[in-house]
Design a protein around this motif. Structure first.
Motif, PDB file in Angstrom:
ATOM      1  N   ASN B 113       0.689  -1.081   0.098  1.00  0.00           N
ATOM      2  CA  ASN B 113       0.082   0.070   0.189  1.00  0.00           C
ATOM      3  C   ASN B 113       0.845   1.031   0.072  1.00  0.00           C
ATOM      4  O   ASN B 113       0.226   2.379  -0.318  1.00  0.00           O
ATOM      5  CB  ASN B 113      -0.908   0.057   1.215  1.00  0.00           C
ATOM      6  CG  ASN B 113      -2.027  -1.227   1.029  1.00  0.00           C
ATOM      7  OD1 ASN B 113      -2.451  -1.529   0.002  1.00  0.00           O
ATOM      8  ND2 ASN B 113      -2.021  -1.878   2.174  1.00  0.00           N
ATOM      9  N   GLN B 114       2.090   1.141   0.375  1.00  0.00           N
ATOM     10  CA  GLN B 114       2.928   2.366   0.717  1.00  0.00           C
ATOM     11  C   GLN B 114       3.520   2.746  -0.812  1.00  0.00           C
ATOM     12  O   GLN B 114       3.742   3.824  -1.075  1.00  0.00           O
ATOM     13  CB  GLN B 114       4.009   2.009   1.638  1.00  0.00           C
ATOM     14  CG  GLN B 114       4.567   3.432   2.252  1.00  0.00           C
ATOM     15  CD  GLN B 114       6.016   3.172   3.116  1.00  0.00           C
ATOM     16  OE1 GLN B 114       6.249   2.086   3.098  1.00  0.00           O
ATOM     17  NE2 GLN B 114       6.399   4.291   3.377  1.00  0.00           N
ATOM     18  N   ALA B 115       4.002   1.798  -1.472  1.00  0.00           N
ATOM     19  CA  ALA B 115       4.676   1.736  -2.674  1.00  0.00           C
ATOM     20  C   ALA B 115       4.221   0.663  -3.804  1.00  0.00           C
ATOM     21  O   ALA B 115       4.031  -0.447  -3.142  1.00  0.00           O
ATOM     22  CB  ALA B 115       6.226   1.983  -2.752  1.00  0.00           C
ATOM     23  N   LYS B 287      13.847   5.414   5.035  1.00  0.00           N
ATOM     24  CA  LYS B 287      12.664   6.409   5.766  1.00  0.00           C
ATOM     25  C   LYS B 287      13.061   7.871   4.872  1.00  0.00           C
ATOM     26  O   LYS B 287      11.909   8.290   4.413  1.00  0.00           O
ATOM     27  CB  LYS B 287      13.029   6.682   7.008  1.00  0.00           C
ATOM     28  CG  LYS B 287      11.762   7.107   8.022  1.00  0.00           C
ATOM     29  CD  LYS B 287      12.266   6.912   9.411  1.00  0.00           C
ATOM     30  CE  LYS B 287      11.683   8.157  10.307  1.00  0.00           C
ATOM     31  NZ  LYS B 287      12.156   8.378  11.520  1.00  0.00           N
ATOM     32  N   ALA B 290      11.572   7.327   1.436  1.00  0.00           N
ATOM     33  CA  ALA B 290      10.255   7.264   1.401  1.00  0.00           C
ATOM     34  C   ALA B 290       9.393   8.651   1.368  1.00  0.00           C
ATOM     35  O   ALA B 290       8.494   8.941   1.016  1.00  0.00           O
ATOM     36  CB  ALA B 290       9.800   6.280   2.363  1.00  0.00           C
ATOM     37  N   THR B 291      10.100   9.367   2.505  1.00  0.00           N
ATOM     38  CA  THR B 291       9.576  10.880   2.798  1.00  0.00           C
ATOM     39  C   THR B 291       9.560  11.581   1.664  1.00  0.00           C
ATOM     40  O   THR B 291       8.710  12.320   1.126  1.00  0.00           O
ATOM     41  CB  THR B 291      10.341  11.543   3.771  1.00  0.00           C
ATOM     42  OG1 THR B 291      10.537  10.519   4.922  1.00  0.00           O
ATOM     43  CG2 THR B 291      10.087  12.674   4.189  1.00  0.00           C
ATOM     44  N   TRP B 292      10.758  11.543   0.770  1.00  0.00           N
ATOM     45  CA  TRP B 292      10.978  12.421  -0.494  1.00  0.00           C
ATOM     46  C   TRP B 292       9.849  11.763  -1.423  1.00  0.00           C
ATOM     47  O   TRP B 292       9.523  12.978  -2.258  1.00  0.00           O
ATOM     48  CB  TRP B 292      12.471  12.309  -1.191  1.00  0.00           C
ATOM     49  CG  TRP B 292      13.338  13.306  -0.228  1.00  0.00           C
ATOM     50  CD1 TRP B 292      13.155  14.369   0.361  1.00  0.00           C
ATOM     51  CD2 TRP B 292      14.875  12.875  -0.028  1.00  0.00           C
ATOM     52  NE1 TRP B 292      14.200  14.914   0.889  1.00  0.00           N
ATOM     53  CE2 TRP B 292      15.427  13.991   0.584  1.00  0.00           C
ATOM     54  CE3 TRP B 292      15.763  12.096  -0.537  1.00  0.00           C
ATOM     55  CZ2 TRP B 292      16.687  14.120   0.867  1.00  0.00           C
ATOM     56  CZ3 TRP B 292      17.171  12.136  -0.276  1.00  0.00           C
ATOM     57  CH2 TRP B 292      17.491  13.105   0.644  1.00  0.00           C
ATOM     58  N   LEU B 293       9.826  10.590  -1.521  1.00  0.00           N
ATOM     59  CA  LEU B 293       8.584  10.118  -2.532  1.00  0.00           C
ATOM     60  C   LEU B 293       7.490  10.658  -2.386  1.00  0.00           C
ATOM     61  O   LEU B 293       6.520  11.123  -3.045  1.00  0.00           O
ATOM     62  CB  LEU B 293       8.644   8.673  -2.525  1.00  0.00           C
ATOM     63  CG  LEU B 293       9.321   7.708  -3.366  1.00  0.00           C
ATOM     64  CD1 LEU B 293       9.043   6.253  -3.143  1.00  0.00           C
ATOM     65  CD2 LEU B 293       9.258   8.165  -4.860  1.00  0.00           C
ATOM     66  N   GLN B 294       6.963  10.604  -0.921  1.00  0.00           N
ATOM     67  CA  GLN B 294       5.823  11.135  -0.511  1.00  0.00           C
ATOM     68  C   GLN B 294       5.629  12.586  -0.887  1.00  0.00           C
ATOM     69  O   GLN B 294       4.475  13.105  -1.115  1.00  0.00           O
ATOM     70  CB  GLN B 294       5.351  10.676   0.983  1.00  0.00           C
ATOM     71  CG  GLN B 294       5.149   9.408   1.258  1.00  0.00           C
ATOM     72  CD  GLN B 294       5.015   9.056   2.719  1.00  0.00           C
ATOM     73  OE1 GLN B 294       5.975   9.900   3.396  1.00  0.00           O
ATOM     74  NE2 GLN B 294       4.298   7.886   3.128  1.00  0.00           N
ATOM     75  N   GLU B 295       6.742  13.277  -0.708  1.00  0.00           N
ATOM     76  CA  GLU B 295       6.568  14.800  -0.719  1.00  0.00           C
ATOM     77  C   GLU B 295       6.780  15.041  -2.304  1.00  0.00           C
ATOM     78  O   GLU B 295       6.812  16.513  -2.636  1.00  0.00           O
ATOM     79  CB  GLU B 295       7.744  15.517  -0.098  1.00  0.00           C
ATOM     80  CG  GLU B 295       7.647  15.236   1.540  1.00  0.00           C
ATOM     81  CD  GLU B 295       8.921  15.831   2.246  1.00  0.00           C
ATOM     82  OE1 GLU B 295       9.165  15.932   3.466  1.00  0.00           O
ATOM     83  OE2 GLU B 295      10.004  16.292   1.251  1.00  0.00           O
ATOM     84  N   ASP B 296       6.794  14.269  -3.153  1.00  0.00           N
ATOM     85  CA  ASP B 296       6.930  14.182  -4.607  1.00  0.00           C
ATOM     86  C   ASP B 296       8.145  14.869  -5.030  1.00  0.00           C
ATOM     87  O   ASP B 296       8.286  15.543  -6.199  1.00  0.00           O
ATOM     88  CB  ASP B 296       5.579  15.008  -5.265  1.00  0.00           C
ATOM     89  CG  ASP B 296       5.254  14.604  -6.633  1.00  0.00           C
ATOM     90  OD1 ASP B 296       5.572  13.602  -7.030  1.00  0.00           O
ATOM     91  OD2 ASP B 296       4.837  15.604  -7.300  1.00  0.00           O
TER      92      ASP B 296
END
Lengths: 332, 332
Positions: B113-115, B287, B290-296
């Motif tokens: 679900n996360q990626a 971590k 994943a944060t940078w991914l979420q922040e686009d």
């Protein structure tokens, strides 16, 4: 009679005597705030070869028809500057002139009672500091590791081996004659020594001298000698690229085995440096070297050539490995 | 029907399909403490070429007539181990088998679900971590500096450029097609991009793209591309030797310009690494990514090949640069 040594031609390949000119000049006029200084010792060093090329580097190229320069030990013969007295011995980077004036900037006093004056151009000067900072900062030597040193009988290499020994490493030196190899073991305490000129297979010779592999490689030479060492490096090896005297006179871009795969496979590092990067820490370095000297933990070797006029030849002889330890010219 | 992919021959030069064998095998017996797992995605990576050679390296060579292995994402289809449940997705280094058993050691759960699951083999897996640790630890990037990345459209290079951008560097990417060059600028935010296949003079092209010189070079490729970059490095440059895909299929020792003089002249560093050196910090790295991914702030590209049986061809295609971003095989 005052004299200076000029760069006459930019050498193509190995420098020759005709690339230099020795010119008679007048003794300079001494102005207020200046000192009159007389050369005592002149340092000749492989890195000067780079400055003879007309190319961008970390230091300005020498100009044609102007004096060469390097580290000199000089004596103050007359002073119109309150910071200096007649009879003081100073060292600094200066043009190759027998007699010259200076405002004293960037010159520092040296003590003839603490060590022979020539030592301030070697073990207590740039070459000692080069060995000390390159090994300790980039090499990160650890007790029980194995170090290989190329140019091990030279001004820098002979000091590197001894500091590595103080730090508890096994030391393997590479030099270019049986006489030097003997000196490496008997004078500088190297555990193993290899004469690269009589060795067919450097990789095999290094493997025999360093059966546990090479953790630190202090390289003064570059080229094929290094290829043999790099074939034996361990994971996380540190290669200190101090100089590449074997390549300085090449007229075409020297080629050799590509190192990328070796570095990746071993998570290894190659790092170049010049001693000036550590300028802020010079006083600490000199203090440590002087302490080891006094404790008799460091020995040094010099090849002293007599006569100001012989400076160019002394420099040229570096490339034939005619020096043991530091090559210096005693000007009179 | 269960299948596995074996190493049949050690390739001489570029690997070919006949170096591999796909063999039908029985479905394994599940014992207590074990899980039955089914391959979902298989990672193919240039470094596997090194393991196909029978030589000492940081990782054991593959054995002939035994399965190849790499990072896989698998699904738990049956569990006799309390730590895992049917339906769990896991990743880890595993043999190239469709169905196999495991005691679960060295496998970690991933969250679909996360990626996307394939991302755990790329941006949130070894290649993302390789980019992150190589750049930040060895590269020591500083705001305002210039970085050049070779293999910039690949799994590692595409991430390096974006992290460098986050850190405030000017980014110059090198890739092997106009389509990739366009992607470097439009998708991955590279400031400049060079197609090495249509460039006659790499040194000149890098000089134009990086007029202030190169402070950091993240090298995935090695060889002649690197020669052009090294001709433009600044003092205190850091070269991160991550891979040398251009050299992996060479049958003779590849040669090129010697780097010692360049490193000495610039007080520059070349350092190889493998991501495993940073194993203790993987969780921190994931971590951050994943944060940078979420922040686009990070985008990623994948080339997904369908079919377990196509794994060898997908691997071979890496050496022709047929991938954009991470090359993965979707097994069913």
């Amino acid at each position: 009679m005052n004299k200076e040594i000029l760069l006459k031609n930019r050498p193509d390949g190995k420098p020759s005597i005709s690339d230099f000119e020795i010119r008679e000049i007048d003794e300079p006029q001494l102005n207020d705030g200046e000192i009159l200084i007389e050369a005592q010792y002149i340092s000749v060093d492989p890195y000067l070869r780079g400055r003879m090329k007309d190319q961008k580097s970390y230091i300005e190229p020498f100009k044609l028809d102007e004096p060469m320069s390097s580290a000199l030990v000089v004596k103050v013969t007359q002073s119109k500057n309150d910071s200096f007295s007649e009879g003081d011995f100073l060292m600094g980077n200066l043009p190759w002139k027998k007699i010259q004036t200076s405002n004293g900037e960037n010159l520092r006093k040296v003590d003839a009672n603490q060590a022979p004056l020539s030592a301030y151009l070697g073990i207590l000067g740039m070459t000692g500091l080069t060995a000390y900072f390159g090994l300790t900062d980039i090499g990160e030597p650890k007790e029980g590791e194995t170090i290989v040193v190329s140019g091990a009988a030279g001004a820098v290499g002979s000091v590197v081996g001894q500091i590595a020994k103080i730090k508890g490493l096994k030391t393997v030196g590479i030099a270019g004659s049986d006489e030097k190899v003997q000196m490496l073991k008997e004078k500088f305490g190297y555990d193993e020594a290899v004469n690269y000129k009589t060795t067919q297979d450097m990789a095999k010779a290094i493997n025999e001298g360093a059966p546990n592999g090479v953790d630190v490689y202090f390289d003064n030479v570059g080229g094929e000698v290094s290829d043999g060492v790099l074939a034996n490096i361990n994971h996380f090896a540190r290669v200190i690229n101090c100089g590449a005297i074997s390549l300085y006179n090449e007229t075409e871009m020297p080629t050799g085995p590509r190192v990328e795969p070796i570095l990746v496979k071993n998570s290894a590092k190659m790092q170049g440096f010049i001693v000036r990067n550590y300028q802020d820490q010079f006083q600490d370095g000199i203090k440590q070297l002087a302490t080891w000297l006094q404790e008799d933990k460091l020995k040094f070797e010099e090849t002293i050539v007599e006569g100001f006029e012989n400076t160019p030849q002394a420099f040229i002889d570096l490339f034939d490995g005619k020096n043991k330890g530091k090559m210096v010219v005693k000007t009179s």
